[in-house]
Design a protein around this motif. Structure first.
Motif, PDB file in Angstrom:
ATOM      1  N   ARG A 164       0.832  -1.253   0.090  1.00  0.00           N
ATOM      2  CA  ARG A 164       0.135  -0.333   0.226  1.00  0.00           C
ATOM      3  C   ARG A 164       0.866   1.105  -0.046  1.00  0.00           C
ATOM      4  O   ARG A 164       0.600   1.884  -0.704  1.00  0.00           O
ATOM      5  CB  ARG A 164      -1.093   0.351   0.935  1.00  0.00           C
ATOM      6  N   GLU A 165       1.799   1.389   0.734  1.00  0.00           N
ATOM      7  CA  GLU A 165       2.717   2.100   0.966  1.00  0.00           C
ATOM      8  C   GLU A 165       3.327   2.064  -0.344  1.00  0.00           C
ATOM      9  O   GLU A 165       3.820   3.326  -1.144  1.00  0.00           O
ATOM     10  CB  GLU A 165       3.369   2.022   1.820  1.00  0.00           C
ATOM     11  N   ASP A 201       1.371   3.628  -3.181  1.00  0.00           N
ATOM     12  CA  ASP A 201       0.998   5.479  -3.240  1.00  0.00           C
ATOM     13  C   ASP A 201       1.484   6.210  -3.641  1.00  0.00           C
ATOM     14  O   ASP A 201       2.153   7.492  -4.154  1.00  0.00           O
ATOM     15  CB  ASP A 201       0.467   6.032  -1.370  1.00  0.00           C
ATOM     16  N   PRO A 216       9.025   4.518   0.569  1.00  0.00           N
ATOM     17  CA  PRO A 216       8.003   6.017   0.543  1.00  0.00           C
ATOM     18  C   PRO A 216       8.493   6.829   0.391  1.00  0.00           C
ATOM     19  O   PRO A 216      10.395   7.174   1.126  1.00  0.00           O
ATOM     20  CB  PRO A 216       7.132   5.457   2.123  1.00  0.00           C
ATOM     21  N   ASP A 240       0.640  12.283   7.962  1.00  0.00           N
ATOM     22  CA  ASP A 240       1.793  11.865   8.657  1.00  0.00           C
ATOM     23  C   ASP A 240       2.759  11.632   6.943  1.00  0.00           C
ATOM     24  O   ASP A 240       2.664  11.526   6.491  1.00  0.00           O
ATOM     25  CB  ASP A 240       1.147   9.445   8.303  1.00  0.00           C
ATOM     26  N   ARG A 280       5.906   9.337   6.917  1.00  0.00           N
ATOM     27  CA  ARG A 280       5.255   8.567   5.561  1.00  0.00           C
ATOM     28  C   ARG A 280       4.696   8.276   4.708  1.00  0.00           C
ATOM     29  O   ARG A 280       5.220   7.867   3.377  1.00  0.00           O
ATOM     30  CB  ARG A 280       6.311   7.719   6.640  1.00  0.00           C
ATOM     31  N   SER A 281       3.879   7.468   5.545  1.00  0.00           N
ATOM     32  CA  SER A 281       2.514   7.938   4.053  1.00  0.00           C
ATOM     33  C   SER A 281       1.303   8.456   3.249  1.00  0.00           C
ATOM     34  O   SER A 281       1.249   8.353   2.753  1.00  0.00           O
ATOM     35  CB  SER A 281       1.741   6.836   4.746  1.00  0.00           C
ATOM     36  N   SER A 308      -1.199   9.870   4.572  1.00  0.00           N
ATOM     37  CA  SER A 308      -2.420   9.867   4.972  1.00  0.00           C
ATOM     38  C   SER A 308      -2.463  10.997   5.631  1.00  0.00           C
ATOM     39  O   SER A 308      -1.717  11.003   6.524  1.00  0.00           O
ATOM     40  CB  SER A 308      -3.012   8.503   6.185  1.00  0.00           C
TER      41      SER A 308
END
Length: 189
Positions: free
Chosen positions: A12-13, A16, A108, A160, A162-163, A165
């Motif tokens: 997922r990361e 993205d 990421p 966030d 890193r992600s 989100s």
């Protein structure tokens, strides 16, 4: 052995990152480059690849997103973690996607202040008259509407690092929000 949820999180990361990188690319700038002296030296196959790369990358990321929707962490009848798509504790689909993306060094990208502002602004609908202040901390960014009003008094946003989100939080003092966010990341809150 990684669990389905660990593989899912890694993939997922990386998906993205792929999607964000493609979305940040400017198709007009790519077309302009292809018509300038540097771009005219490319062979026709390379030009076509560059011209179509953004669209193709977004399509591949969308396919991977669909796969992640089917092969997601779940529970078997005994409560043990499993892949909801294939029913196994070690999903070969997620493991394979995780291994391939790692082999191609898709990692990421950290979110910067400008990207945090863009995400928070988009979440709030880009409403005029809602200027944002962005406060940076180790794990991300706190976005606060900088003028008093209905939105500013109800919640804050954390992006966030890193992600990328985005999560909504009640209006809290900065240090408490940072502590709560770290507990949230560790699954304690």
């Amino acid at each position: 052995m990684r669990t389905a949820s660990q593989h899912h999180g890694h993939v997922r990361e990386r998906v993205d990152v792929i999607m964000l990188t493609a979305l940040r690319a400017d198709p007009v700038a790519i077309d302009t480059f292809l018509t300038e002296p540097g771009g005219t030296r490319l062979d026709s196959s390379s030009k076509e690849f560059l011209r179509e790369s953004r669209r193709l990358t977004l399509a591949c990321a969308a396919v991977l997103t669909r796969i992640l929707g089917a092969h997601r962490p779940g529970r078997d009848p005994y409560g043990d973690e499993t892949c909801a798509g294939c029913g196994t504790p070690d999903c070969r689909t997620l493991k394979g996607a995780d291994d391939i993306l790692a082999a191609y060094t898709v990692h990421p990208l950290p979110v910067d202040r400008a990207e945090a502002w863009r995400r928070a602004d988009a979440y709030l609908g880009g409403a005029p008259g809602t200027p944002l202040t962005i406060e940076e901390f180790d794990d991300g960014f706190i976005a606060r509407p900088s003028t008093p009003g209905a939105v500013a008094d109800r919640f804050l946003l954390v992006v966030d690092r890193r992600s990328g989100s985005l999560t909504r939080w009640p209006v809290l003092p900065t240090e408490q929000l940072i502590d709560d966010y770290r507990r949230y990341q560790n699954g304690v809150l």
